[in-house]
Motif scaffolding. Structure first.
Motif, mmCIF file in Angstrom:
data_model
loop_
_atom_site.group_PDB
_atom_site.id
_atom_site.type_symbol
_atom_site.label_atom_id
_atom_site.label_comp_id
_atom_site.label_asym_id
_atom_site.label_seq_id
_atom_site.Cartn_x
_atom_site.Cartn_y
_atom_site.Cartn_z
ATOM 1 N N GLN A 136 35.955 -40.700 32.508
ATOM 2 C CA GLN A 136 36.522 -40.090 33.704
ATOM 3 C C GLN A 136 37.965 -40.545 33.875
ATOM 4 O O GLN A 136 38.312 -41.675 33.541
ATOM 5 C CB GLN A 136 35.699 -40.479 34.926
ATOM 6 N N LEU A 137 38.778 -39.653 34.388
ATOM 7 C CA LEU A 137 40.196 -39.956 34.510
ATOM 8 C C LEU A 137 40.738 -39.404 35.816
ATOM 9 O O LEU A 137 40.130 -38.567 36.469
ATOM 10 C CB LEU A 137 40.970 -39.384 33.318
ATOM 11 N N THR A 138 41.898 -39.900 36.173
ATOM 12 C CA THR A 138 42.626 -39.363 37.314
ATOM 13 C C THR A 138 44.081 -39.187 36.916
ATOM 14 O O THR A 138 44.638 -40.008 36.177
ATOM 15 C CB THR A 138 42.512 -40.278 38.548
ATOM 16 N N LEU A 139 44.673 -38.086 37.343
ATOM 17 C CA LEU A 139 46.076 -37.819 37.070
ATOM 18 C C LEU A 139 46.718 -37.211 38.302
ATOM 19 O O LEU A 139 46.035 -36.710 39.195
ATOM 20 C CB LEU A 139 46.247 -36.914 35.850
ATOM 21 N N VAL A 140 48.023 -37.292 38.331
ATOM 22 C CA VAL A 140 48.807 -36.749 39.436
ATOM 23 C C VAL A 140 49.825 -35.778 38.861
ATOM 24 O O VAL A 140 50.450 -36.064 37.834
ATOM 25 C CB VAL A 140 49.517 -37.883 40.209
ATOM 26 N N GLY A 141 49.982 -34.641 39.485
ATOM 27 C CA GLY A 141 50.954 -33.674 38.988
ATOM 28 C C GLY A 141 51.212 -32.569 39.996
ATOM 29 O O GLY A 141 50.678 -32.578 41.116
ATOM 30 N N GLN A 142 52.021 -31.610 39.565
ATOM 31 C CA GLN A 142 52.420 -30.499 40.427
ATOM 32 C C GLN A 142 51.782 -29.218 39.925
ATOM 33 O O GLN A 142 51.786 -28.936 38.723
ATOM 34 C CB GLN A 142 53.937 -30.374 40.432
ATOM 35 N N VAL A 143 51.212 -28.457 40.833
ATOM 36 C CA VAL A 143 50.602 -27.180 40.479
ATOM 37 C C VAL A 143 51.703 -26.199 40.092
ATOM 38 O O VAL A 143 52.630 -25.952 40.870
ATOM 39 C CB VAL A 143 49.781 -26.621 41.648
ATOM 40 N N ARG A 144 51.605 -25.642 38.896
ATOM 41 C CA ARG A 144 52.579 -24.654 38.434
ATOM 42 C C ARG A 144 52.045 -23.230 38.481
ATOM 43 O O ARG A 144 52.804 -22.276 38.617
ATOM 44 C CB ARG A 144 53.021 -24.982 37.005
ATOM 45 N N ALA A 145 50.737 -23.084 38.343
ATOM 46 C CA ALA A 145 50.131 -21.750 38.385
ATOM 47 C C ALA A 145 48.688 -21.890 38.841
ATOM 48 O O ALA A 145 48.047 -22.922 38.614
ATOM 49 C CB ALA A 145 50.203 -21.070 37.013
ATOM 50 N N VAL A 146 48.189 -20.845 39.491
ATOM 51 C CA VAL A 146 46.817 -20.831 39.989
ATOM 52 C C VAL A 146 46.142 -19.555 39.506
ATOM 53 O O VAL A 146 46.707 -18.467 39.634
ATOM 54 C CB VAL A 146 46.768 -20.879 41.528
ATOM 55 N N GLN A 147 44.947 -19.705 38.935
ATOM 56 C CA GLN A 147 44.210 -18.542 38.456
ATOM 57 C C GLN A 147 42.780 -18.598 38.998
ATOM 58 O O GLN A 147 41.886 -19.180 38.388
ATOM 59 C CB GLN A 147 44.186 -18.514 36.919
ATOM 60 N N PRO A 148 42.541 -17.996 40.171
ATOM 61 C CA PRO A 148 41.185 -17.995 40.738
ATOM 62 C C PRO A 148 40.276 -17.003 40.001
ATOM 63 O O PRO A 148 40.710 -15.904 39.634
ATOM 64 C CB PRO A 148 41.408 -17.572 42.196
ATOM 65 N N GLN A 149 39.048 -17.419 39.769
ATOM 66 C CA GLN A 149 38.044 -16.558 39.157
ATOM 67 C C GLN A 149 36.758 -16.678 39.952
ATOM 68 O O GLN A 149 36.664 -17.459 40.894
ATOM 69 C CB GLN A 149 37.825 -16.955 37.694
ATOM 70 N N ALA A 150 35.759 -15.907 39.537
ATOM 71 C CA ALA A 150 34.513 -15.883 40.302
ATOM 72 C C ALA A 150 33.807 -17.232 40.280
ATOM 73 O O ALA A 150 33.200 -17.646 41.272
ATOM 74 C CB ALA A 150 33.588 -14.800 39.751
ATOM 75 N N THR A 151 33.879 -17.938 39.151
ATOM 76 C CA THR A 151 33.129 -19.190 39.003
ATOM 77 C C THR A 151 33.991 -20.431 39.066
ATOM 78 O O THR A 151 33.464 -21.541 39.164
ATOM 79 C CB THR A 151 32.373 -19.195 37.663
ATOM 80 N N ASN A 152 35.304 -20.278 38.968
ATOM 81 C CA ASN A 152 36.161 -21.461 38.984
ATOM 82 C C ASN A 152 37.581 -21.080 39.373
ATOM 83 O O ASN A 152 37.940 -19.899 39.403
ATOM 84 C CB ASN A 152 36.162 -22.158 37.620
ATOM 85 N N VAL A 153 38.365 -22.091 39.676
ATOM 86 C CA VAL A 153 39.795 -21.925 39.905
ATOM 87 C C VAL A 153 40.508 -22.781 38.859
ATOM 88 O O VAL A 153 40.210 -23.976 38.723
ATOM 89 C CB VAL A 153 40.215 -22.365 41.310
ATOM 90 N N THR A 154 41.418 -22.169 38.105
ATOM 91 C CA THR A 154 42.147 -22.899 37.073
ATOM 92 C C THR A 154 43.566 -23.144 37.543
ATOM 93 O O THR A 154 44.284 -22.210 37.911
ATOM 94 C CB THR A 154 42.168 -22.107 35.749
ATOM 95 N N TYR A 155 43.960 -24.414 37.537
ATOM 96 C CA TYR A 155 45.315 -24.812 37.911
ATOM 97 C C TYR A 155 46.045 -25.302 36.658
ATOM 98 O O TYR A 155 45.486 -26.077 35.883
ATOM 99 C CB TYR A 155 45.292 -25.949 38.930
ATOM 100 N N LYS A 156 47.257 -24.851 36.483
ATOM 101 C CA LYS A 156 48.115 -25.414 35.439
ATOM 102 C C LYS A 156 48.924 -26.528 36.094
ATOM 103 O O LYS A 156 49.719 -26.289 36.995
ATOM 104 C CB LYS A 156 49.037 -24.374 34.819
ATOM 105 N N ILE A 157 48.720 -27.762 35.628
ATOM 106 C CA ILE A 157 49.308 -28.945 36.234
ATOM 107 C C ILE A 157 50.403 -29.508 35.330
ATOM 108 O O ILE A 157 50.242 -29.590 34.115
ATOM 109 C CB ILE A 157 48.238 -30.030 36.483
ATOM 110 N N ASP A 158 51.502 -29.903 35.954
ATOM 111 C CA ASP A 158 52.651 -30.487 35.256
ATOM 112 C C ASP A 158 52.961 -31.838 35.891
ATOM 113 O O ASP A 158 53.131 -31.916 37.116
ATOM 114 C CB ASP A 158 53.852 -29.542 35.382
ATOM 115 N N ASP A 159 53.002 -32.909 35.076
ATOM 116 C CA ASP A 159 53.347 -34.221 35.631
ATOM 117 C C ASP A 159 54.650 -34.778 35.071
ATOM 118 O O ASP A 159 54.957 -35.952 35.227
ATOM 119 C CB ASP A 159 52.217 -35.231 35.401
ATOM 120 N N GLY A 160 55.423 -33.923 34.410
ATOM 121 C CA GLY A 160 56.688 -34.365 33.824
ATOM 122 C C GLY A 160 56.554 -34.819 32.394
ATOM 123 O O GLY A 160 57.556 -34.963 31.690
#
Length: 283
Positions: free
Chosen positions: A74-98
Protein backbone atom coordinates in the motif's frame (compact mmCIF):
# COMPACT_ATOMS: atom_id res chain seq x y z
CA UNK A 1 2.36 -2.23 9.83
CA UNK A 2 6.03 -2.64 8.97
CA UNK A 3 8.40 0.26 9.57
CA UNK A 4 11.35 1.52 7.52
CA UNK A 5 14.36 1.22 9.82
CA UNK A 6 13.45 3.24 12.90
CA UNK A 7 10.88 5.22 10.91
CA UNK A 8 7.18 4.51 11.21
CA UNK A 9 4.29 6.66 10.06
CA UNK A 10 0.74 5.52 9.49
CA UNK A 11 -1.61 8.45 10.15
CA UNK A 12 -2.24 10.58 7.07
CA UNK A 13 -5.67 11.84 7.97
CA UNK A 14 -7.67 9.10 6.25
CA UNK A 15 -9.16 8.26 9.64
CA UNK A 16 -12.91 7.88 9.73
CA UNK A 17 -13.27 7.10 6.02
CA UNK A 18 -11.91 3.59 6.40
CA UNK A 19 -15.42 2.18 6.13
CA UNK A 20 -15.67 3.87 2.73
CA UNK A 21 -12.76 1.94 1.32
CA UNK A 22 -9.91 3.41 3.35
CA UNK A 23 -9.66 0.50 5.81
CA UNK A 24 -6.41 -0.60 4.29
CA UNK A 25 -5.78 -3.79 6.26
CA UNK A 26 -8.33 -4.58 8.90
CA UNK A 27 -11.30 -5.78 6.85
CA UNK A 28 -9.20 -7.92 4.55
CA UNK A 29 -7.19 -9.50 7.33
CA UNK A 30 -10.28 -10.62 9.20
CA UNK A 31 -11.59 -12.66 6.29
CA UNK A 32 -8.34 -14.07 4.94
CA UNK A 33 -6.71 -17.44 5.47
CA UNK A 34 -3.70 -17.91 7.74
CA UNK A 35 -1.38 -17.50 4.75
CA UNK A 36 -3.13 -14.32 3.71
CA UNK A 37 -2.91 -13.01 7.27
CA UNK A 38 0.83 -13.49 7.15
CA UNK A 39 1.00 -11.61 3.86
CA UNK A 40 -1.10 -8.70 5.06
CA UNK A 41 0.86 -8.53 8.31
CA UNK A 42 3.81 -7.47 6.17
CA UNK A 43 1.84 -4.67 4.51
CA UNK A 44 3.37 -1.23 4.54
CA UNK A 45 1.93 2.19 3.85
CA UNK A 46 4.78 3.94 2.10
CA UNK A 47 4.94 7.56 0.93
CA UNK A 48 6.21 7.62 -2.65
CA UNK A 49 6.63 9.81 -5.69
CA UNK A 50 5.20 8.87 -9.07
CA UNK A 51 8.70 8.48 -10.49
CA UNK A 52 9.42 5.83 -7.86
CA UNK A 53 6.29 3.99 -8.94
CA UNK A 54 7.17 4.17 -12.63
CA UNK A 55 10.75 3.03 -11.88
CA UNK A 56 9.66 0.17 -9.59
CA UNK A 57 11.34 -3.10 -10.52
CA UNK A 58 10.05 -6.64 -10.77
CA UNK A 59 12.10 -9.84 -10.58
CA UNK A 60 10.12 -11.36 -13.45
CA UNK A 61 6.96 -10.44 -15.40
CA UNK A 62 3.99 -10.55 -13.08
CA UNK A 63 6.07 -10.53 -9.90
CA UNK A 64 5.40 -8.09 -7.07
CA UNK A 65 6.84 -4.66 -7.78
CA UNK A 66 9.68 -3.38 -5.63
CA UNK A 67 10.96 0.07 -4.70
CA UNK A 68 14.47 0.22 -3.26
CA UNK A 69 14.51 -3.58 -3.34
CA UNK A 70 11.48 -3.91 -1.05
CA UNK A 71 8.03 -5.09 -2.04
CA UNK A 72 5.55 -2.25 -2.34
CA UNK A 73 2.05 -3.00 -1.07
CA UNK A 74 0.00 0.00 0.00
CA UNK A 75 1.20 3.47 -0.81
CA UNK A 76 0.29 7.11 -0.50
CA UNK A 77 1.15 9.90 -2.90
CA UNK A 78 0.35 13.56 -3.30
CA UNK A 79 -0.24 15.29 -6.60
CA UNK A 80 -2.39 17.54 -8.75
CA UNK A 81 -5.37 16.33 -10.74
CA UNK A 82 -4.73 16.96 -14.44
CA UNK A 83 -7.69 15.14 -15.97
CA UNK A 84 -10.86 13.42 -14.78
CA UNK A 85 -12.60 10.58 -16.59
CA UNK A 86 -15.81 9.44 -14.84
CA UNK A 87 -17.26 6.08 -15.84
CA UNK A 88 -20.09 3.89 -14.65
CA UNK A 89 -17.91 1.78 -12.35
CA UNK A 90 -15.01 4.08 -11.53
CA UNK A 91 -13.53 7.55 -11.80
CA UNK A 92 -10.04 7.78 -13.31
CA UNK A 93 -7.83 10.71 -12.34
CA UNK A 94 -4.58 11.54 -14.09
CA UNK A 95 -2.29 12.72 -11.28
CA UNK A 96 0.89 14.78 -11.64
CA UNK A 97 3.32 15.29 -8.75
CA UNK A 98 6.14 16.98 -10.65
CA UNK A 99 8.05 13.72 -11.12
CA UNK A 100 5.63 12.02 -13.50
CA UNK A 101 2.03 11.17 -14.34
CA UNK A 102 -0.04 8.16 -13.32
CA UNK A 103 -3.68 7.11 -13.54
CA UNK A 104 -5.54 6.69 -10.26
CA UNK A 105 -8.78 4.69 -10.37
CA UNK A 106 -11.38 5.15 -7.64
CA UNK A 107 -13.97 2.41 -7.96
CA UNK A 108 -17.58 3.31 -7.26
CA UNK A 109 -19.20 1.29 -4.48
CA UNK A 110 -22.43 -0.10 -5.94
CA UNK A 111 -24.27 0.42 -2.66
CA UNK A 112 -23.22 4.07 -2.62
CA UNK A 113 -23.54 4.78 -6.34
CA UNK A 114 -26.82 6.66 -5.96
CA UNK A 115 -25.41 8.86 -3.21
CA UNK A 116 -22.26 9.51 -5.23
CA UNK A 117 -24.35 10.61 -8.19
CA UNK A 118 -25.95 13.30 -6.05
CA UNK A 119 -22.70 14.49 -4.49
CA UNK A 120 -19.56 16.17 -5.76
CA UNK A 121 -17.55 14.64 -2.91
CA UNK A 122 -16.56 11.69 -5.11
CA UNK A 123 -15.11 13.92 -7.83
CA UNK A 124 -12.15 16.28 -7.73
CA UNK A 125 -11.87 19.02 -10.33
CA UNK A 126 -8.71 19.46 -12.45
CA UNK A 127 -5.91 21.40 -10.71
CA UNK A 128 -7.03 20.17 -7.27
CA UNK A 129 -4.22 18.87 -5.08
CA UNK A 130 -5.11 15.51 -3.55
CA UNK A 131 -3.65 12.79 -1.37
CA UNK A 132 -4.19 9.26 -2.64
CA UNK A 133 -4.10 6.01 -0.67
CA UNK A 134 -4.13 2.75 -2.59
CA UNK A 135 -2.35 -0.18 -4.16
CA UNK A 136 -0.13 -0.32 -7.23
CA UNK A 137 -1.69 -2.36 -10.01
CA UNK A 138 -0.46 -3.39 -13.45
CA UNK A 139 -2.92 -4.04 -16.28
CA UNK A 140 -1.96 -4.65 -19.91
CA UNK A 141 1.57 -3.52 -19.15
CA UNK A 142 0.47 -0.17 -17.69
CA UNK A 143 0.74 0.76 -14.04
CA UNK A 144 -2.00 2.57 -12.19
CA UNK A 145 -3.15 3.07 -8.62
CA UNK A 146 -6.27 1.35 -7.36
CA UNK A 147 -7.36 3.98 -4.83
CA UNK A 148 -8.90 3.06 -1.48
CA UNK A 149 -9.37 6.70 -0.55
CA UNK A 150 -8.72 10.15 -2.03
CA UNK A 151 -9.03 13.46 -0.25
CA UNK A 152 -8.36 17.07 -1.18
CA UNK A 153 -5.35 18.89 0.28
CA UNK A 154 -6.19 22.14 2.04
CA UNK A 155 -2.67 23.16 3.10
CA UNK A 156 0.01 23.22 0.39
CA UNK A 157 2.62 22.52 3.08
CA UNK A 158 1.38 18.94 2.95
CA UNK A 159 2.71 18.66 -0.60
CA UNK A 160 6.20 19.72 0.46
CA UNK A 161 6.00 17.56 3.56
CA UNK A 162 5.11 14.50 1.51
CA UNK A 163 8.07 14.94 -0.83
CA UNK A 164 10.41 15.29 2.15
CA UNK A 165 8.88 12.25 3.80
CA UNK A 166 9.20 10.14 0.65
CA UNK A 167 12.85 11.19 0.43
CA UNK A 168 13.44 10.34 4.08
CA UNK A 169 11.91 6.87 3.77
CA UNK A 170 14.00 6.24 0.64
CA UNK A 171 17.17 7.20 2.53
CA UNK A 172 16.29 5.11 5.59
CA UNK A 173 15.53 2.14 3.36
CA UNK A 174 18.73 2.35 1.33
CA UNK A 175 21.21 3.77 3.84
CA UNK A 176 19.86 2.77 7.23
CA UNK A 177 18.44 4.76 10.10
CA UNK A 178 20.05 8.10 11.05
CA UNK A 179 22.93 7.66 13.45
CA UNK A 180 23.42 4.02 12.47
CA UNK A 181 26.06 2.35 10.36
CA UNK A 182 24.12 2.67 7.14
CA UNK A 183 22.21 0.07 5.19
CA UNK A 184 24.84 -2.58 5.87
CA UNK A 185 23.76 -2.67 9.53
CA UNK A 186 20.10 -2.03 8.82
CA UNK A 187 19.04 -5.63 8.40
CA UNK A 188 20.08 -5.91 4.77
CA UNK A 189 18.45 -2.69 3.59
CA UNK A 190 17.78 -1.52 0.06
CA UNK A 191 21.49 -1.46 -0.85
CA UNK A 192 21.54 -5.26 -0.89
CA UNK A 193 18.58 -5.89 -3.16
CA UNK A 194 18.75 -7.82 -6.40
CA UNK A 195 19.24 -4.69 -8.44
CA UNK A 196 22.77 -4.29 -7.08
CA UNK A 197 23.56 -0.64 -7.71
CA UNK A 198 19.97 0.35 -8.46
CA UNK A 199 19.61 2.19 -5.15
CA UNK A 200 19.89 5.94 -5.44
CA UNK A 201 22.01 6.21 -2.28
CA UNK A 202 24.17 3.46 -0.86
CA UNK A 203 26.46 3.69 2.17
CA UNK A 204 29.77 1.95 2.21
CA UNK A 205 31.30 2.82 -1.16
CA UNK A 206 34.95 3.87 -1.04
CA UNK A 207 34.66 6.32 -3.92
CA UNK A 208 34.88 10.10 -3.65
CA UNK A 209 32.03 11.92 -2.05
CA UNK A 210 31.98 10.42 1.42
CA UNK A 211 29.37 7.64 1.09
CA UNK A 212 27.77 8.35 -2.30
CA UNK A 213 26.80 5.26 -4.23
CA UNK A 214 29.92 3.81 -5.80
CA UNK A 215 27.84 1.11 -7.46
CA UNK A 216 25.64 3.80 -8.96
CA UNK A 217 28.59 5.90 -10.05
CA UNK A 218 30.40 3.12 -11.93
CA UNK A 219 27.39 2.83 -14.23
CA UNK A 220 27.84 6.46 -15.27
CA UNK A 221 29.90 7.62 -18.24
CA UNK A 222 33.57 8.52 -17.79
CA UNK A 223 32.90 12.30 -18.03
CA UNK A 224 30.20 11.98 -15.35
CA UNK A 225 32.58 10.05 -13.08
CA UNK A 226 35.29 12.64 -13.66
CA UNK A 227 32.93 15.50 -12.86
CA UNK A 228 31.61 13.80 -9.74
CA UNK A 229 35.07 13.16 -8.31
CA UNK A 230 36.12 16.72 -9.10
CA UNK A 231 33.08 18.10 -7.27
CA UNK A 232 33.61 15.74 -4.33
CA UNK A 233 37.22 16.78 -3.85
CA UNK A 234 37.12 20.49 -4.69
CA UNK A 235 33.51 21.57 -4.17
CA UNK A 236 32.17 23.45 -1.19
CA UNK A 237 28.78 24.32 0.17
CA UNK A 238 28.10 26.66 -2.77
CA UNK A 239 29.27 24.14 -5.37
CA UNK A 240 31.39 24.64 -8.49
CA UNK A 241 30.35 26.48 -11.63
CA UNK A 242 30.21 24.50 -14.87
CA UNK A 243 33.02 26.60 -16.41
CA UNK A 244 35.28 25.87 -13.43
CA UNK A 245 34.49 22.17 -13.71
CA UNK A 246 35.44 22.26 -17.39
CA UNK A 247 38.71 24.03 -16.62
CA UNK A 248 39.56 21.68 -13.76
CA UNK A 249 38.73 18.46 -15.55
CA UNK A 250 39.75 19.39 -19.13
CA UNK A 251 36.27 18.47 -20.31
CA UNK A 252 34.36 20.66 -22.73
CA UNK A 253 31.44 22.66 -21.36
CA UNK A 254 29.10 20.49 -23.43
CA UNK A 255 30.57 17.37 -21.85
CA UNK A 256 30.21 18.87 -18.39
CA UNK A 257 26.60 19.88 -19.07
CA UNK A 258 25.77 16.34 -20.24
CA UNK A 259 27.62 14.85 -17.27
CA UNK A 260 25.69 17.10 -14.88
CA UNK A 261 22.37 15.96 -16.34
CA UNK A 262 23.47 12.34 -16.03
CA UNK A 263 24.55 12.72 -12.41
CA UNK A 264 21.38 14.64 -11.61
CA UNK A 265 19.33 11.78 -13.01
CA UNK A 266 21.18 9.41 -10.67
CA UNK A 267 20.50 11.66 -7.68
CA UNK A 268 24.20 12.26 -7.07
CA UNK A 269 24.42 16.04 -7.57
CA UNK A 270 22.24 19.12 -7.25
CA UNK A 271 22.32 22.77 -8.29
CA UNK A 272 23.11 25.41 -5.68
CA UNK A 273 23.24 29.18 -6.26
CA UNK A 274 22.17 28.92 -9.93
CA UNK A 275 21.38 26.34 -12.61
CA UNK A 276 25.04 26.03 -13.66
CA UNK A 277 26.63 25.58 -10.25
CA UNK A 278 26.80 22.01 -8.97
CA UNK A 279 27.63 20.15 -5.76
CA UNK A 280 27.54 16.50 -4.75
CA UNK A 281 24.41 15.59 -2.85
CA UNK A 282 26.11 14.06 0.20
CA UNK A 283 28.92 16.63 0.47
Amino acid sequence: MAAYGSYSRSNYGAGGDQDAGGGFMGATQGASSQADKSKYADDTLRPVTIKQILDASEDYPGADLKIDGQGITQLTLVGQVRAVQPQATNVTYKIDDGTGFIDVKKWVDAERAAAAADSDSEHFAPDTYVRVFGRLTTFSGRRHIGAHFIRAIDDFNEVNYHLLEATYVHLVTTRGAPGGDGAASGGGGGAQHDGGGDSMFVDGGDGAGGGASRARLVNCSKPAQTMYRFLATTGGGEGVHINDVAAGTRLSTNQVAAAADELLGQGLVYTTIDDETWAVLDY
